[in-house]
Design a protein around this motif. Structure first.
Motif, PDB file in Angstrom:
ATOM      1  N   PRO A   7       0.803  -1.187   0.000  1.00 28.75           N
ATOM      2  CA  PRO A   7       0.000   0.000   0.000  1.00 28.75           C
ATOM      3  C   PRO A   7       0.837   1.236   0.000  1.00 28.75           C
ATOM      4  N   VAL A  20       0.506   6.446   5.749  1.00 27.30           N
ATOM      5  CA  VAL A  20      -0.894   6.095   5.594  1.00 27.30           C
ATOM      6  C   VAL A  20      -1.710   7.331   5.916  1.00 27.30           C
ATOM      7  N   GLU A  35      -8.022   7.870   4.485  1.00 26.02           N
ATOM      8  CA  GLU A  35      -8.102   6.982   3.330  1.00 26.02           C
ATOM      9  C   GLU A  35      -9.145   5.901   3.539  1.00 26.02           C
ATOM     10  N   VAL A  56      -9.622   2.228   3.085  1.00 18.23           N
ATOM     11  CA  VAL A  56      -8.696   1.110   2.948  1.00 18.23           C
ATOM     12  C   VAL A  56      -9.494  -0.175   2.810  1.00 18.23           C
ATOM     13  N   GLY A 111       0.300   0.243   7.494  1.00 16.90           N
ATOM     14  CA  GLY A 111       1.045   0.354   6.247  1.00 16.90           C
ATOM     15  C   GLY A 111       2.534   0.301   6.495  1.00 16.90           C
ATOM     16  N   THR A 162      -9.826   0.607  -1.895  1.00 12.20           N
ATOM     17  CA  THR A 162      -8.549   0.090  -1.430  1.00 12.20           C
ATOM     18  C   THR A 162      -7.492   1.181  -1.552  1.00 12.20           C
ATOM     19  N   LEU A 163      -6.393   1.012  -0.840  1.00 10.68           N
ATOM     20  CA  LEU A 163      -5.448   2.105  -0.637  1.00 10.68           C
ATOM     21  C   LEU A 163      -4.847   2.650  -1.926  1.00 10.68           C
ATOM     22  N   GLY A 202      -2.076  -5.258   0.645  1.00  9.94           N
ATOM     23  CA  GLY A 202      -1.337  -4.092   1.088  1.00  9.94           C
ATOM     24  C   GLY A 202       0.147  -4.273   1.211  1.00  9.94           C
ATOM     25  N   LEU A 209       2.963   7.937  -0.982  1.00  6.51           N
ATOM     26  CA  LEU A 209       1.706   7.311  -1.363  1.00  6.51           C
ATOM     27  C   LEU A 209       1.146   7.941  -2.630  1.00  6.51           C
TER      28      LEU A 209
END
Length: 625
Positions: free
Chosen positions: A62, A81, A85, A87, A151, A430-431, A529, A569
């Motif tokens: 992730p 992270v 978010e 997730v 994460g 999802t991330l 992840g 990210l």
């Protein structure tokens, strides 16, 4: 030696992290049993040297794993992270890892219903978490683990793993004092020797996809300055290199035991069955050899490949007392059978991977430790693995398959509409999902049977091809329902489908991995992840040591390279969107679903951790009175 672990656990609890860390499937999860003598294997690609660019192993990550240096040797590789978010829904209940025991509690046992029976206790002969991964990680242990909620990678056997600024150099520290079952000391060079075994065995019995990621390491410039330190140097930046040490390459097999076995088997080797393969065969069925070469929390008591594995707590585990005395792994036959046997009390741990079953489990209030796996359902298309001529090399055929298949119809037929269908590498929520990624995914051919039929007829007329297509899939429920729906839609547009269904280790693996004898196959990459970078590179980079599709394209190689060095990210999402755009243009395979997978546990079992892609560690688990 357990003190640093307890300190880390305490820190995690302070920050409210869920104790069950992520698991291992490097991908789809398959294994090979002992040869009789040896099934046909892929010819070696002739390149046993690390590739100039990293090829991935088959999982997903992730957040960008940047080194978090808090000044403590218990350091972890962390990934940013964002608090807001969405997730992938990890549903694990918060558990205490530090409940523990003073000594192994006699009579305690985990009866574990697994996804598929394990075939080989040698990590090089198993492809991932779904088939044997949990058995492996509890016997061999692992250097790093991944916490999907934070994460973040954490040291397990490793004391620390830190990176330079551009992610081209990683320094691993391991503790002193850990010994294998035969009394040999675990030293840093063992990690290198173990990794090179994956590379050197390509085409000679190694089926685990981590070989593709191990290629990222420049072994000529990598250093082992002392018995506790390795300085890995990579061929190019890789911000999430930690995953290699959390996958099978981080499950260290005593190289001195392997060397002795190779010496013993040298006289028995033939042209068809090498000494290396004979060693893997022995590891599959010889608990004493496995126990001598391992230092994990459990030892193997009995093993019947493809049927049953019984583990018992190691009495001198480096991490302290192992509370639960035994774990027995068997396979009731499907996720549905697993759940029914769990409800009946025959099992107190059951691996589930069917949306219908999860709906029932949630309605029943079961304690679940799960997460979504992106690209969990794909139809692999053979683009010419190992240079073979395959009809899937024709782009029009790949277009026709996409036009022919109604994803939602498969969901209705196989899962009564409870599944999650998608055309994207990352599903919304999802991330790694972004709108840019979805926009590219939506450029793929839409469901249009008439367009599919026209393309099939065009290829037939131009090439003389008769429409034949060989499809292979597992016979494990719900795969037959998925496959039959898929077959019917292809037949409707002019394909002449011949299908073979069978066991994962007896049919699917030999056809896809070993012989590459398929045109299309049901499969799953399981990009969770922890391992999304490696999963894509492993399967779709042209120079990957574990490319199961034969797809090769410079634009894809360039886009995949961008995944390695992405250090935030935001950058990782942008890099994955770029991969999705190339994917939509070239259609290497067909993505059709996201899978939830994970473990149902009896309420008295506490302290179970996830290692990587739904691999479950029981070394710190205990049973609450």
């Amino acid at each position: 030696m357990r003190s640093w672990i307890l300190k880390l656990l305490a820190l995690l609890m302070v920050f409210g992290l869920v104790a069950a860390a992520c698991g291992n499937d490097d991908d789809d999860g398959v294994a090979t049993a002992p040869d009789e003598p040896a099934p046909a294997e892929p010819a070696d690609d002739g390149d046993d040297e690390p590739a100039p660019a990293p090829a991935d192993d088959g999982d997903d990550e992730p957040a960008p794993a940047e080194p978090a240096d808090d000044g403590d040797d218990d350091s972890a590789i962390s990934a940013p992270v964002e608090e807001d978010e969405d997730v992938a829904p990890a549903v694990p209940a918060e558990e205490e890892l530090a409940g523990g025991c003073e000594a192994t509690v006699a009579g305690t046992k985990i009866n574990y219903a697994n996804f598929s029976p394990n075939a080989n206790m040698d990590p090089t002969a198993s492809s991932g978490s779904l088939v044997g991964g949990t058995e492996l990680v509890n016997v061999w242990d692992v250097l790093m683990t991944f916490d999907p909620d934070a994460g973040q990678y954490n040291g397990h056997v490793a004391e620390s793993l830190t990176s330079n600024d551009d992610f081209t150099e990683w320094t691993l520290k391991i503790p002193s004092g850990i010994t294998y079952g035969n009394g040999d000391e675990f030293i840093a060079q063992d990690v290198i020797d173990n990794m090179q075994r994956f590379l050197e065995g390509r085409g000679n019995g190694v089926t685990n996809t981590i070989a593709g990621s191990v290629q990222a390491i420049d072994f000529e410039s990598t250093e082992v300055p002392d018995d506790n330190t390795i300085i890995f140097r990579l061929h190019q930046p890789w911000s999430t290199f930690s995953l290699v040490l959390g996958d099978e390459a981080g499950m260290v097999v005593n190289p001195r035991v392997i060397a002795q076995l190779l010496e013993e088997e040298a006289a028995n080797a033939t042209e068809e069955t090498s000494a290396e393969r004979l060693v893997r065969n022995r590891m599959a069925v010889s608990p004493d050899l496995v126990n001598a070469a391992s230092f994990g929390p459990y030892e193997v008591v009995e093993v019947e490949p493809n049927v049953r594995t019984l583990l018992r707590a190691r009495d001198n585990y480096w991490g302290g007392p192992v509370c639960i005395e035994e774990i027995e792994f068997t396979f009731p036959g499907s996720s549905t059978a697993n759940w029914e046997a769990f409800q009946a009390g025959d099992y107190n741990a059951a691996f589930l991977r069917d949306p219908r079953v999860f709906a029932d489990a949630r309605e029943a209030g079961a304690a679940l430790n799960t997460e979504l796996q992106n690209v969990g359902g794909v139809f692999l298309i053979n683009n010419g693995v190992r240079g073979a001529e395959r009809i899937g090399q024709d782009f029009r055929i790949r277009q026709a398959i996409h036009h022919a298949v109604d994803r939602q119809l498969i969901n209705e037929r196989a899962f009564e509409g409870t599944g999650i269908v998608t055309n994207a590498l990352a599903h919304e929520g999802t991330l790694m999902w972004s709108q840019e990624l979805q926009d590219c995914a939506d450029q793929e051919p839409a469901y249009d049977p008439d367009a599919a039929a026209a393309l099939v007829e065009e290829v037939k007329a131009e090439t003389g091809w008769d429409g034949s297509l060989f499809f292979v899939y597992t016979d494990q429920d719900p795969a037959p329902a998925i496959g039959q729906a898929f077959e019917g839609m292809l037949e409707r547009v002019g394909f002449d489908v011949t299908a073979e269904y069978g066991g994962i280790t007896t049919v699917l693996i030999p056809r896809v991995i070993i012989q590459a004898d398929y045109e299309v196959s049901g499969w799953g990459h399981n990009m969770d992840g922890a391992v999304w970078v490696s999963s894509l590179n492993q399967n779709y980079r042209s120079d990957s040591a574990s490319n199961r599709t034969g797809f090769g394209n410079q634009a894809m190689d360039d886009a995949l390279t961008g995944l390695y060095g992405a250090g935030t990210l935001e950058d990782q999402r942008a890099a994955l969107a770029a991969v999705q755009c190339v994917w939509a243009e070239h259609l290497p395979t067909m993505i059709w679903s996201v899978n939830e997978e994970g473990l149902a546990l009896a309420p008295e079992i506490k302290g179970v951790q996830r290692s990587m892609t739904t691999l479950f560690l029981f070394g710190n688990a205990y049973m609450e009175n």
